[in-house]
Structure formats: structure tokens, C-alpha cells
Design a protein around this motif. Structure first.
Motif, mmCIF file in Angstrom:
data_model
loop_
_atom_site.group_PDB
_atom_site.id
_atom_site.type_symbol
_atom_site.label_atom_id
_atom_site.label_comp_id
_atom_site.label_asym_id
_atom_site.label_seq_id
_atom_site.Cartn_x
_atom_site.Cartn_y
_atom_site.Cartn_z
ATOM 1 N N ASP A 149 -59.239 -10.765 12.693
ATOM 2 C CA ASP A 149 -59.488 -11.872 13.605
ATOM 3 C C ASP A 149 -58.157 -12.387 14.140
ATOM 4 O O ASP A 149 -57.281 -12.776 13.374
ATOM 5 C CB ASP A 149 -60.250 -12.978 12.876
ATOM 6 N N GLN A 150 -57.990 -12.411 15.473
ATOM 7 C CA GLN A 150 -56.707 -12.788 16.078
ATOM 8 C C GLN A 150 -56.328 -14.232 15.776
ATOM 9 O O GLN A 150 -55.171 -14.521 15.482
ATOM 10 C CB GLN A 150 -56.761 -12.579 17.587
ATOM 11 N N GLU A 151 -57.285 -15.143 15.841
ATOM 12 C CA GLU A 151 -56.977 -16.552 15.577
ATOM 13 C C GLU A 151 -56.474 -16.735 14.146
ATOM 14 O O GLU A 151 -55.477 -17.425 13.915
ATOM 15 C CB GLU A 151 -58.207 -17.425 15.818
ATOM 16 N N ILE A 152 -57.162 -16.124 13.208
ATOM 17 C CA ILE A 152 -56.751 -16.227 11.807
ATOM 18 C C ILE A 152 -55.386 -15.574 11.619
ATOM 19 O O ILE A 152 -54.525 -16.090 10.908
ATOM 20 C CB ILE A 152 -57.811 -15.605 10.876
ATOM 21 N N PHE A 154 -52.901 -15.318 13.801
ATOM 22 C CA PHE A 154 -51.850 -16.203 14.300
ATOM 23 C C PHE A 154 -51.666 -17.427 13.406
ATOM 24 O O PHE A 154 -50.545 -17.893 13.209
ATOM 25 C CB PHE A 154 -52.129 -16.623 15.747
ATOM 26 N N GLN A 155 -52.766 -17.927 12.836
ATOM 27 C CA GLN A 155 -52.656 -19.071 11.928
ATOM 28 C C GLN A 155 -51.889 -18.680 10.666
ATOM 29 O O GLN A 155 -51.013 -19.413 10.208
ATOM 30 C CB GLN A 155 -54.052 -19.608 11.557
ATOM 31 N N LEU A 156 -52.217 -17.494 10.109
ATOM 32 C CA LEU A 156 -51.486 -17.018 8.929
ATOM 33 C C LEU A 156 -50.009 -16.787 9.254
ATOM 34 O O LEU A 156 -49.130 -17.101 8.443
ATOM 35 C CB LEU A 156 -52.122 -15.725 8.394
ATOM 36 N N GLN A 157 -49.751 -16.257 10.429
ATOM 37 C CA GLN A 157 -48.374 -16.020 10.854
ATOM 38 C C GLN A 157 -47.620 -17.353 10.954
ATOM 39 O O GLN A 157 -46.489 -17.475 10.468
ATOM 40 C CB GLN A 157 -48.376 -15.300 12.198
ATOM 41 N N SER A 158 -48.249 -18.351 11.555
ATOM 42 C CA SER A 158 -47.627 -19.678 11.667
ATOM 43 C C SER A 158 -47.391 -20.293 10.296
ATOM 44 O O SER A 158 -46.332 -20.884 10.039
ATOM 45 C CB SER A 158 -48.513 -20.616 12.492
ATOM 46 N N ASP A 159 -48.374 -20.168 9.410
ATOM 47 C CA ASP A 159 -48.240 -20.698 8.049
ATOM 48 C C ASP A 159 -47.077 -20.039 7.314
ATOM 49 O O ASP A 159 -46.311 -20.700 6.607
ATOM 50 C CB ASP A 159 -49.529 -20.519 7.262
ATOM 51 N N LEU A 160 -46.948 -18.729 7.482
ATOM 52 C CA LEU A 160 -45.864 -18.003 6.830
ATOM 53 C C LEU A 160 -44.509 -18.450 7.377
ATOM 54 O O LEU A 160 -43.562 -18.671 6.609
ATOM 55 C CB LEU A 160 -46.043 -16.490 7.032
#
Length: 171
Positions: A149-152, A154-160
Motif C-alpha cells: 500500500d503506497q500510503e502506508i 510513505f507513512q512508514l518511510q516518514s516514521d523511519l
């Protein structure tokens, strides 16, 4: 009467079935290209140039694979759970069975609508496959879909990134 078959038994039966199909029918229904086939392919490829011939072959393979996917559900399923050798045997068996069906349809132009649930008056009971690890499998599929899932993503990438900045700031 209802029959239950365990996952392990189902997989072992599948492996034995595809091996038997290959052993018994491959010589007749799965032959290697002969010299005439190779000469025809080479002549066809020299006229159009290698890139065009390569593209045509790619399209032919994709089309053939699409036919197998339409005819055999197992080809559409998740392949990552099989060993490479098992996948090769499954594909060979599907190709052999497809060639047998095509030959049979060619020989018998008459369309016959068979009721596979009621052959020879025998009442075939429903077959249920048990999935011993179905909860684990479903959890795996859910995780896999979440990762894709692209949204998830990008969210994981931002969190990292945020986590790494915090670590960097603390040291």
C-alpha cells in the motif's frame, strides 16, 4: 458424507499428480522444438530484426501464460509458497493438460456440457480442504498487502526518517 483433506496431504497429492502427468504424457504432449520449428523461428526473427522478434516472443509467452491462468486456477495463485522444482512441475503439467484439452476439442467438434458433480450417477460429496495455518496465512497476506500500500509505505518511510533524526539528535 463429507471428506476433509489436510493441507499436507493435498500438497503431497498435487506433487504426485503433476509428476505422474509429466511422466506419462510429456513425450506425447510436451515436446521440444524440432529443427523445422527452430528454422521457422530464426527465419521469422531475421526478417523483423532481433528486438522486434524478441518483443513478439515476449507477447507470445505472455499470451500463452494468460491462457494457462484462465484455464487453471493454480497458475493464478500465490507461487511463493512452492519450491521452484514444484512450480516447474506444476507448469509442465498444466501445459500438458492444456495440450490434451486442445487436441480433444479439435478431435471432437461437438460441444458437450459435462456436469462434473454428477458423473455416472455417482453423488460426489463436497470436498473441503483444511488449512492448518490459515490464520497465519491470512495474517501474511494482510501484511503483504499493507507493505504494498503506497500510503502506508510513505507513512512508514516518514516514521523511519523521523526516528533516525531523533536518534541523530540524541547522540
Amino acid at each position: 458424507m463429507e471428506y476433509r483433506i489436510g493441507k499436507t496431504t493435498t500438497l503431497e497429492s498435487l506433487k504426485k499428480f503433476v509428476t505422474a502427468v509429466i511422466d506419462v504424457f510429456s513425450e506425447e504432449y510436451l515436446r521440444k522444438p524440432n529443427n523445422e520449428d527452430i528454422a521457422r523461428l530464426l527465419a521469422h526473427g531475421e526478417r523483423r530484426g532481433f528486438p522486434a522478434a524478441q518483443e513478439a516472443c515476449r507477447k507470445d509467452v505472455e499470451s500463452a501464460f494468460g491462457v494457462l491462468q484462465a484455464r487453471f486456477t493454480i497458475v493464478r495463485g500465490p507461487a511463493r509458497f512452492f519450491l521452484l522444482e514444484t512450480l516447474q512441475k506444476i507448469m509442465k503439467a498444466c501445459i500438458i493438460l492444456h495440450n490434451m484439452i486442445v487436441e480433444d476439442e479439435r478431435d471432437d467438434n461437438e460441444v458437450v456440457d459435462l456436469d462434473y458433480e454428477q458423473i455416472d450417477g455417482v453423488d460426489n460429496p463436497p470436498l473441503q480442504v483444511l488449512n492448518e495455518q490459515s490464520d497465519g496465512f491470512l495474517a501474511y497476506i494482510e501484511r503483504y498487502e499493507r507493505i504494498r500500500d503506497q500510503e502506508i509505505h510513505f507513512q512508514l518511510q516518514s516514521d523511519l526518517i523521523e526516528y533516525l533524526w531523533k536518534l541523530q539528535g540524541e547522540s
